[in-house]
Design an enzyme around this catalytic site. Structure first.
Site, PDB file in Angstrom:
ATOM      1  CE  LYS A 162      -6.804  -7.793  -1.653  1.00 56.87           C
ATOM      2  NZ  LYS A 162      -7.887  -7.939  -0.726  1.00 56.87           N
ATOM      3  CE  LYS A 184      -4.415  -1.701   1.494  1.00 54.70           C
ATOM      4  NZ  LYS A 184      -5.541  -1.707   2.068  1.00 54.70           N
ATOM      5  CE  LYS A 222     -14.243  -3.208   0.919  1.00 55.12           C
ATOM      6  NZ  LYS A 222     -12.635  -3.132   1.503  1.00 55.12           N
TER       7      LYS A 222
HETATM    8  N1  AQP Z   1     -10.461 -10.750  -3.650  1.00 57.91           N
HETATM    9  C1  AQP Z   1     -10.611 -11.089  -2.582  1.00 57.91           C
HETATM   10  N2  AQP Z   1     -10.896 -12.264  -2.447  1.00 57.91           N
HETATM   11  C2  AQP Z   1     -11.223 -13.214  -1.154  1.00 57.91           C
HETATM   12  N3  AQP Z   1     -11.310 -12.660  -0.121  1.00 57.91           N
HETATM   13  C3  AQP Z   1     -11.046 -11.125  -0.147  1.00 57.91           C
HETATM   14  N4  AQP Z   1     -11.198 -10.330   0.809  1.00 57.91           N
HETATM   15  C4  AQP Z   1     -10.768  -9.022   0.341  1.00 57.91           C
HETATM   16  N5  AQP Z   1     -10.666  -9.147  -1.276  1.00 57.91           N
HETATM   17  C5  AQP Z   1     -10.793 -10.443  -1.198  1.00 57.91           C
HETATM   18  C6  AQP Z   1     -11.468 -10.385   2.389  1.00 57.91           C
HETATM   19  O1  AQP Z   1     -12.388  -9.653   2.697  1.00 57.91           O
HETATM   20  C7  AQP Z   1     -12.101  -9.185   3.974  1.00 57.91           C
HETATM   21  C8  AQP Z   1     -12.239  -7.654   4.198  1.00 57.91           C
HETATM   22  O2  AQP Z   1     -11.447  -7.114   3.547  1.00 57.91           O
HETATM   23  P1  AQP Z   1     -11.178  -5.537   3.668  1.00 57.91           P
HETATM   24  O3  AQP Z   1     -12.053  -4.584   3.417  1.00 57.91           O
HETATM   25  O4  AQP Z   1     -10.897  -5.272   5.510  1.00 57.91           O
HETATM   26  O5  AQP Z   1      -9.598  -5.409   3.187  1.00 57.91           O
HETATM   27  P2  AQP Z   1      -8.894  -5.872   1.875  1.00 57.91           P
HETATM   28  O6  AQP Z   1      -8.688  -7.274   2.021  1.00 57.91           O
HETATM   29  O7  AQP Z   1      -8.102  -4.746   1.649  1.00 57.91           O
HETATM   30  O8  AQP Z   1     -10.269  -5.675   0.941  1.00 57.91           O
HETATM   31  P3  AQP Z   1     -10.227  -4.941  -0.591  1.00 57.91           P
HETATM   32  O9  AQP Z   1     -11.510  -5.125  -1.060  1.00 57.91           O
HETATM   33  O10 AQP Z   1      -9.121  -5.391  -1.357  1.00 57.91           O
HETATM   34  O11 AQP Z   1     -10.312  -3.366   0.197  1.00 57.91           O
HETATM   35  P4  AQP Z   1      -9.348  -2.144  -0.372  1.00 57.91           P
HETATM   36  O12 AQP Z   1      -9.329  -2.174  -1.672  1.00 57.91           O
HETATM   37  O13 AQP Z   1      -9.954  -1.088   0.272  1.00 57.91           O
HETATM   38  O14 AQP Z   1      -7.881  -2.494   0.095  1.00 57.91           O
HETATM   39  C9  AQP Z   1     -10.740  -9.663   4.377  1.00 57.91           C
HETATM   40  O15 AQP Z   1     -11.104 -10.955   5.388  1.00 57.91           O
HETATM   41  C10 AQP Z   1     -10.293 -10.231   3.079  1.00 57.91           C
HETATM   42  O16 AQP Z   1      -9.357 -11.336   3.249  1.00 57.91           O
END
Ligand code: AQP
Length: 331
Positions: A196, A111, A199
């Site tokens: 990955k 990040k 969002k």
């Molecule tokens: N692509 C994914 N596949 C499976 N699991 C996923 N998780 C996130 N993306 C995937 C799981 O969702 C939970 C919550 O995630 P988060 O919002 O706390 O943070 P993150 O992992 O950083 O999710 P994003 O969507 O990628 O958010 P941004 O874009 O803001 O960084 C976690 O349990 C994660 O494993």
């Protein structure tokens, strides 16, 4: 009953990756554990957020948690920033965590690379996560592979803190174990299967949001990258894009990947993608209906208020133990 805790950041609308990798497991766990699930708004501000969007996304996420099947009679659902103990405990944790340990975190390195200026919050993010976990005496934490390193940091911190401060026979902090989902799929971007699904991806074609309408879902699946092979097969190593679509298909229908491969092997990408899009639409439509009923309701506000009261009660007890251990304030 053992306690589990987990959160999702309101840094956008959750994707089907968040659902498959996290939310669906939360729903399955709610009967077996004392569950605390939260909207991690404090975590989301480690990178810039727009105020109005953040406020909206907090309530969208809360309504989605319920729309996918979390039962407020069984779980405590709350907004992280409504429980001040998270920040207070995080400060105590930071004061006992070497910077080097935080700089080694791969998520921080990833990040930080994407930011012009790296805020201290981004570096300290894992200490807030330690705080989220220990405040609720969580015995288990549902984690994806990407979060294992942060859980290890928590376990190390608990050992250090307990060794230094626990009195004989006292359970000062509970050491959490990871709870790895049996079918813990990692969903990849529809535009780049090496990345990955996220969002906050700047290219919305890379993800399917849990609030995308039917036509948007169809368009995004149609434009998902595949490969130049003629048949459909499950080969994550050599054909990651198709494997990713098969995983999504299987997750939303409950049909095994083997059965899907047998059905679509020779059918060509057109039919496969068309059926996949319709399967997602069929699965998501009732979720949207429940979401819209809840989103503007008083019920949602009440659930979050009760959740915050319960979470504060539990978290403040642990915070008191920590303050007493360190000799902060008055007894
Ligand atoms: N692509 C994914 N596949 C499976 N699991 C996923 N998780 C996130 N993306 C995937 C799981 O969702 C939970 C919550 O995630 P988060 O919002 O706390 O943070 P993150 O992992 O950083 O999710 P994003 O969507 O990628 O958010 P941004 O874009 O803001 O960084 C976690 O349990 C994660 O494993």
């Amino acid at each position: 009953m053992e306690t589990i805790i987990s959160g999702i950041q309101p840094s956008g609308i959750p994707t089907i990756g968040n659902y498959i990798g996290a939310m669906q497991h939360f729903v399955n766990l709610q009967d077996e554990y004392d569950c605390y699930f939260f909207i991690a708004d404090l975590h989301s501000i480690t990178v810039p957020q727009k105020k109005a969007e953040l406020r909206k996304q907090i309530l969208d996420l809360a309504a989605l948690y319920l729309a996918v099947g979390l039962d407020p009679e069984k779980v405590k659902l709350f907004i992280q920033s409504e429980v001040p103990a998270h920040c207070e405990a995080a400060w105590m944790i930071q004061c006992a965590t070497p910077i080097g340990e935080l700089e080694r975190m791969t998520q921080y390195k990833d990040k930080a690379q994407k930011q012009d200026t790296v805020n201290a919050g981004l570096l300290n993010y894992p200490t807030l996560m330690v705080s989220d976990i220990i405040l609720y005496d969580a015995a288990k934490v549902p984690v994806g592979a990407d979060q294992k390193q942060h859980l290890e940091l928590t376990r190390n911190f608990v050992d250090r803190f307990n060794n230094k401060y626990a009195q004989k026979g006292q359970t000062l902090l509970v050491k959490p174990e990871p709870l790895i989902a049996k079918n813990g799929a990692r969903i990849m971007s529809l535009q780049d299967p090496t990345k990955k699904m996220s969002k906050s991806d700047s290219n919305p074609k890379g993800f399917i949001s849990m609030l995308d309408d039917a036509d948007t879902i169809r368009k995004k699946i149609r434009s998902a990258v595949t490969d130049s092979e003629a048949t459909i097969a499950y080969d994550p190593e050599n054909r990651p894009a198709v494997a990713n679509l098969l995983t999504i298909f299987s997750s939303v229908t409950g049909i095994s990947i083997e059965t899907l491969v047998a059905t679509y092997e020779e059918s060509g990408y057109g039919t496969f993608k068309n059926d996949l899009a319709e399967a997602i639409v069929d699965w998501i439509t009732p979720i949207h209906e429940r979401f819209h009923q809840l989103r503007e309701s008083e019920e949602l506000q009440e659930i979050l208020t009760v959740g915050a009261i319960e979470a504060n009660k539990k978290a403040n007890k642990t915070l008191r133990r920590m303050k007493n251990a360190l000799g902060l304030g008055r007894k």
